[in-house]
Design an enzyme around this catalytic site. Structure first.
Site, PDB file in Angstrom:
ATOM      1  N   SER A 202       0.842  -1.205   0.000  1.00  0.00           N
ATOM      2  CA  SER A 202       0.000   0.000   0.000  1.00  0.00           C
ATOM      3  C   SER A 202       0.875   1.252   0.000  1.00  0.00           C
ATOM      4  CB  SER A 202      -0.897   0.023   1.243  1.00  0.00           C
ATOM      5  OG  SER A 202      -1.709  -1.119   1.260  1.00  0.00           O
TER       6      SER A 202
HETATM    7  N1  SAH Z   1      -0.642  -4.268   3.832  1.00  0.00           N
HETATM    8  C1  SAH Z   1       0.017  -5.007   2.795  1.00  0.00           C
HETATM    9  C2  SAH Z   1      -0.950  -5.076   1.644  1.00  0.00           C
HETATM   10  C3  SAH Z   1      -0.615  -6.063   0.608  1.00  0.00           C
HETATM   11  S1  SAH Z   1      -1.805  -6.126  -0.708  1.00  0.00           S
HETATM   12  C4  SAH Z   1       1.276  -4.238   2.413  1.00  0.00           C
HETATM   13  O1  SAH Z   1       1.230  -3.009   2.373  1.00  0.00           O
HETATM   14  O2  SAH Z   1       2.301  -4.859   2.126  1.00  0.00           O
HETATM   15  C5  SAH Z   1      -3.037  -7.158  -0.038  1.00  0.00           C
HETATM   16  C6  SAH Z   1      -2.560  -8.503   0.378  1.00  0.00           C
HETATM   17  O3  SAH Z   1      -3.688  -9.271   0.765  1.00  0.00           O
HETATM   18  C7  SAH Z   1      -1.859  -9.289  -0.708  1.00  0.00           C
HETATM   19  O4  SAH Z   1      -0.590  -9.651  -0.252  1.00  0.00           O
HETATM   20  C8  SAH Z   1      -2.760 -10.502  -0.940  1.00  0.00           C
HETATM   21  O5  SAH Z   1      -2.012 -11.651  -1.265  1.00  0.00           O
HETATM   22  C9  SAH Z   1      -3.435 -10.603   0.414  1.00  0.00           C
HETATM   23  N2  SAH Z   1      -4.719 -11.311   0.407  1.00  0.00           N
HETATM   24  C10 SAH Z   1      -5.772 -11.175  -0.431  1.00  0.00           C
HETATM   25  N3  SAH Z   1      -6.766 -12.019  -0.088  1.00  0.00           N
HETATM   26  C11 SAH Z   1      -6.339 -12.696   1.010  1.00  0.00           C
HETATM   27  C12 SAH Z   1      -6.909 -13.702   1.813  1.00  0.00           C
HETATM   28  N4  SAH Z   1      -8.121 -14.215   1.579  1.00  0.00           N
HETATM   29  N5  SAH Z   1      -6.192 -14.163   2.858  1.00  0.00           N
HETATM   30  C13 SAH Z   1      -4.940 -13.689   3.117  1.00  0.00           C
HETATM   31  N6  SAH Z   1      -4.338 -12.757   2.376  1.00  0.00           N
HETATM   32  C14 SAH Z   1      -5.031 -12.245   1.337  1.00  0.00           C
END
Ligand code: SAH
Length: 273
Positions: A110
């Site tokens: 993000s």
């Molecule tokens: N806060 C993190 C955001 C990553 S993007 C950062 O800034 O690094 C969102 C993340 O959610 C991704 O890594 C994706 O793989 C994860 N994601 C999506 N659906 C998910 C689920 N059902 N369970 C676990 N992780 C999930």
């Protein structure tokens, strides 16, 4: 909170530390001497830009977010200064630009202003000794921030469903100021985050880093009375929702702002894009 939609393309320009430097040939006059000293100062600054500059760039990013009013508190500024965003992105990625960045697997880290916004919204629920859950922990950046804020007596748990991203996040955390907390008060697990992480519930703070079509019941259940969850909700149009569980167990919800996150979905659906 501002009503401006903090979309994914909101970019805070950081000051460019490079400027033209011309060394005078002879420092014979006081004016020339002053000019030489000033240029040497710039040269040192420039060297810092190329070498020891990463920590400095992270600090400048934090200062920009403070100037723009996104970071409002000392706690959030401090944790974002301690956890260098630069170690949470793949090499070659411009870590300090205020924009989300690709991390592979159809996921993104993000944008710094979204991390700051979520930390501001959750800070009262990230006091030393408290428990925090980071769903969709991706790079591990916020999990590491949470771990620093709740401290060694607290608990910070990341849940991410892509195993490669869990390994990536653990490597990143090892390079960060939260490394000593790993496998003590900080852990990251491969699991479907829609189920939360029941083993360590209830949580004072839950952050969801991916947009849910509906708020998962398990996450509401795992929120402690008095606790707060921050979760993007929606599909094409999404709202960042703040869910407060009162001490009597009742729920109040408000919308903080409009956002754009990757979906909280199944692993297969995410990999298919
Ligand atoms: N806060 C993190 C955001 C990553 S993007 C950062 O800034 O690094 C969102 C993340 O959610 C991704 O890594 C994706 O793989 C994860 N994601 C999506 N659906 C998910 C689920 N059902 N369970 C676990 N992780 C999930």
């Amino acid at each position: 909170m501002h009503s401006v939609a903090l979309g994914s393309r909101f970019v805070i320009p950081l000051r460019n530390p490079l400027r033209k430097i011309q060394l005078p040939h002879s420092p014979s006059s006081p004016v020339k001497l002053f000019s030489l000293l000033s240029d040497l100062h710039s040269l040192t600054k420039m060297e810092n830009f190329w070498t020891g500059g990463l920590v400095d760039k992270n600090k400048k990013m934090v200062e920009s977010l403070e100037r723009y009013g996104v970071i409002k508190s000392k706690e959030v500024a401090e944790v974002m200064e301690r956890i260098d965003r630069g170690v949470f992105v793949q090499s070659g990625t411009p870590a300090y630009v205020d924009s989300p960045m690709q991390i592979g697997f159809n996921a993104t880290i993000s944008a710094p202003h979204m991390h700051a916004t979520c930390l501001e919204l959750l800070k009262q629920h990230l006091q030393p000794g408290m428990r925090a859950l980071d769903v969709g922990s991706g790079t591990g950046y916020l999990t590491a921030c949470f771990a620093i804020m709740v401290g060694p007596q607290g608990r910070a748990v990341g849940v991410e469903h892509i195993p490669e991203l869990v390994s990536f996040s653990i490597e990143n955390i090892k390079k960060s100021a939260a490394s000593s907390l790993l496998e003590g008060s900080l852990s990251v697990h491969i699991s479907d985050g829609r189920l939360g992480w029941a083993e360590l519930a209830p949580y004072d703070a839950i952050h969801v880093g991916a947009a849910a079509a509906e708020i998962p019941d398990a996450l509401v259940e795992q929120l402690k009375p008095g606790g707060r969850m921050v979760i993007p909700v929606g599909t094409i149009f999404q709202d960042l929702k703040v869910i407060d569980k009162k001490l009597d167990g009742s729920i109040s919800t408000h919308i903080e702002t409009s956002v754009r996150y990757v979906p909280l979905t199944s692993k297969d659906a995410q990999l298919r894009g």
